[in-house]
Design an enzyme around this catalytic site. Sequence first.
Site, PDB file in Angstrom:
ATOM      1  N   SER A 153       0.830  -1.196   0.000  1.00 45.63           N
ATOM      2  CA  SER A 153       0.000   0.000   0.000  1.00 45.63           C
ATOM      3  C   SER A 153       0.873   1.257   0.000  1.00 45.63           C
ATOM      4  CB  SER A 153      -0.974  -0.038   1.187  1.00 45.63           C
ATOM      5  OG  SER A 153      -1.969   0.946   1.055  1.00 45.63           O
ATOM      6  N   ASP A 251     -10.041  -3.798  -5.337  1.00 42.18           N
ATOM      7  CA  ASP A 251      -9.275  -2.724  -4.709  1.00 42.18           C
ATOM      8  C   ASP A 251      -9.421  -1.468  -5.552  1.00 42.18           C
ATOM      9  OD1 ASP A 251      -7.409  -1.040  -3.545  1.00 42.18           O
ATOM     10  OD2 ASP A 251      -5.696  -2.360  -3.881  1.00 42.18           O
ATOM     11  N   HIS A 281      -8.022  -4.798  -1.048  1.00 40.23           N
ATOM     12  CA  HIS A 281      -6.870  -4.041  -0.592  1.00 40.23           C
ATOM     13  C   HIS A 281      -6.514  -4.481   0.827  1.00 40.23           C
ATOM     14  CE1 HIS A 281      -4.122  -0.601  -0.743  1.00 40.23           C
ATOM     15  NE2 HIS A 281      -4.350  -0.491   0.549  1.00 40.23           N
TER      16      HIS A 281
END
Length: 308
Positions: A153, A251, A281
């Site tokens: 991320s 995501d 995600h």
Amino acid sequence: MTIHPDIAKVLSTLPAPDGSPLSPQAMRADEAAQVPPADKRLPLHAVADAIADTETGDVPVRIYTSDEGQTHGLLIYFHGGAFFLGSLDTHDHVARALARETGHLVISVGYRLAPEAAFPAGLEDCYAVVRWAAAHGETLGWDGRNLAIAGDSSGGNFVAAVAGMARDRGFTGITHQILFYPSVDLDFDEGRYPSMRENAVGYGLETAGLKPFNAFYLESGADPADPLVSPIKRQDLTGLPPALVITAEHDPLRDEGELYGRRLEGFGVAATVSRYDGANHGFVQNFSWIPEFYRVFEETAEFLKAAK
């Protein structure tokens, strides 16, 4: 395909966002409370906390050794958390799995967080630890081969940014970049990527939450137009290390990660883009206990062995 049923069960228990202001301190405390005790974590040959004495100052790191080998490849890991969350503890299980499956010495970086530390403090910490690891390779037991960087991320954002910084500053030692569902474009216009609309609601990370979650970083001086903030905006990607880009089907950030991989290929950089169907995600941090998603660590190991 639909979201994995085990993920769907967890998502069904999450409260709907109520629009209240985010509190970094409260959210960090909540994360810390969920960290399992040491005796419940994946056992490795050695796990040790240390301080990297770098150009940016002392940076906490945690070093993971999977076996008794005298030398190993190095994998520097940057945890995720929207630049204001995450720690050595919250992502300890990710670093342990990376060490076990890759056989590399994993160095997890406890970089400074926004909003207390303004941009580019955390990014500079990550880059500095990479340089520190390279300089102290003999002491660390580096075999002199792989010097990889990985992150999830916002940590994936740092991976791409550090790779660019290294090239710009003349450091050619990084051999691989590994990005797990990276946030590489901090311009959150919903029209930019179809995945922002397709996965806007109901999959954990929601498109409407991107701006408030990243506000602590952006308001500390990080300009989304800056390639060090939005690495996908870097004009020239030549000379960057081979990349493995992992994305999740459900995501909002899926398409920007995949576009980054295609852009790398367009500049002659070997790039593998691997989408995990049924995943959302954060699945590497939150759902790697599901066998088909644990596969991400095995894929990372294969990439480190194959890419040159």
